[in-house]
Enzyme design. Sequence first.
Site, mmCIF file in Angstrom:
data_model
loop_
_atom_site.group_PDB
_atom_site.id
_atom_site.type_symbol
_atom_site.label_atom_id
_atom_site.label_comp_id
_atom_site.label_asym_id
_atom_site.label_seq_id
_atom_site.Cartn_x
_atom_site.Cartn_y
_atom_site.Cartn_z
ATOM 1 N N ARG A 173 0.827 -1.218 0.000
ATOM 2 C CA ARG A 173 0.000 0.000 0.000
ATOM 3 C C ARG A 173 0.859 1.266 0.000
ATOM 4 O O ARG A 173 0.530 2.276 0.627
ATOM 5 C CB ARG A 173 -0.974 0.018 1.189
ATOM 6 C CG ARG A 173 -1.905 -1.176 1.223
ATOM 7 C CD ARG A 173 -2.866 -1.205 0.045
ATOM 8 N NE ARG A 173 -3.660 -2.416 0.036
ATOM 9 C CZ ARG A 173 -3.376 -3.508 -0.680
ATOM 10 N NH1 ARG A 173 -2.307 -3.540 -1.472
ATOM 11 N NH2 ARG A 173 -4.148 -4.573 -0.635
ATOM 12 N N SER A 223 -11.470 -0.454 2.934
ATOM 13 C CA SER A 223 -10.737 -1.097 4.019
ATOM 14 C C SER A 223 -10.046 -0.024 4.868
ATOM 15 O O SER A 223 -9.237 0.752 4.367
ATOM 16 C CB SER A 223 -9.706 -2.056 3.424
ATOM 17 O OG SER A 223 -9.170 -2.877 4.405
ATOM 18 N N GLU A 293 -5.099 2.431 6.896
ATOM 19 C CA GLU A 293 -4.873 2.454 5.460
ATOM 20 C C GLU A 293 -5.534 3.699 4.871
ATOM 21 O O GLU A 293 -5.009 4.321 3.949
ATOM 22 C CB GLU A 293 -5.439 1.199 4.813
ATOM 23 C CG GLU A 293 -5.241 1.100 3.321
ATOM 24 C CD GLU A 293 -5.702 -0.223 2.763
ATOM 25 O OE1 GLU A 293 -6.526 -0.221 1.839
ATOM 26 O OE2 GLU A 293 -5.253 -1.274 3.262
#
Length: 299
Positions: A173, A223, A293
Amino acid sequence: MLHLDQIQSVFEEIDYKLNEPLKGYTYTKVGGPADVLFFPKNKFELAKIVHYANKQDIPWMVLGNASNIIVRDKGIRGFVIMFDKLNAVTVNGYTIEAEAGANLIQTTRVALYHSLTGFEFACGIPGSIGGAVYMNAGAYGGEVSNILVSAQLLTKEGEVITVEGRDMKFGYRHSMVQDTGAIVISAKFALKPGTYEIIKQEMDRLTHLRELKQPLEYPSCGSVFKRPVGHFAGQLIMEAGLKGRRIGGVEVSEKHAGFMINVADGTASDYEALIAHVIETVEQNSGIRLEREVRIIGE
């Protein structure tokens, strides 16, 4: 310094809105106003906005299509740039080139139409091409770094550069774009020839899995947490007894504890409070500290 009376004369050919509430544009349906919200149609308009902002010392940022972002309730000062109109997708042989504002899911369908394989993993990921490159989006064992050939970037100084995929410093990520403050303008992806029916079957399978597991019927930021090494964030949240926990109008999804959904006109403050509560409770329960995230921006 931002002089709103100058905006009309400087940017008469560029689409923009003044003091525009951002909750109408974010996947969470929260967010206060942007001083100026721009919708550039090409990289030349984008460069003009950035050059002017830099020259006038006006803060600026790109919101992408705001799928993995929480904008705070007082909004964002300065210039905010959305890429809705920078959305062209072209195919050349086994290569797909997409502008930053192109919808990621729609781009995977272009690959399917041309019987190109390699992009199936992204067929259910909400967001834009620019955001996908920015955070090395991935799912079901695939990620952007596996197929990116190169990305065209606009640096903080307003210079357009091309960076090879191998030089993007991809991680989980993460990409170098997050460190440099550059903007993704477009990206090229290398795919392989495949069979239409097989590609479609895989995309249908992954879409079905996503619909089964995720609360797609509610506004959310996707998410919320990164996957902790050796664990799943959703499982840790569930084991801490937090499924269904609500603060204000935002709650931890009963369907997938890794998601937080806006069920009753929630605010960014509700999101932030619930995220902090989940992090603290999970750490008390398991000893593992979850890492966000989702990006939280604004005032």
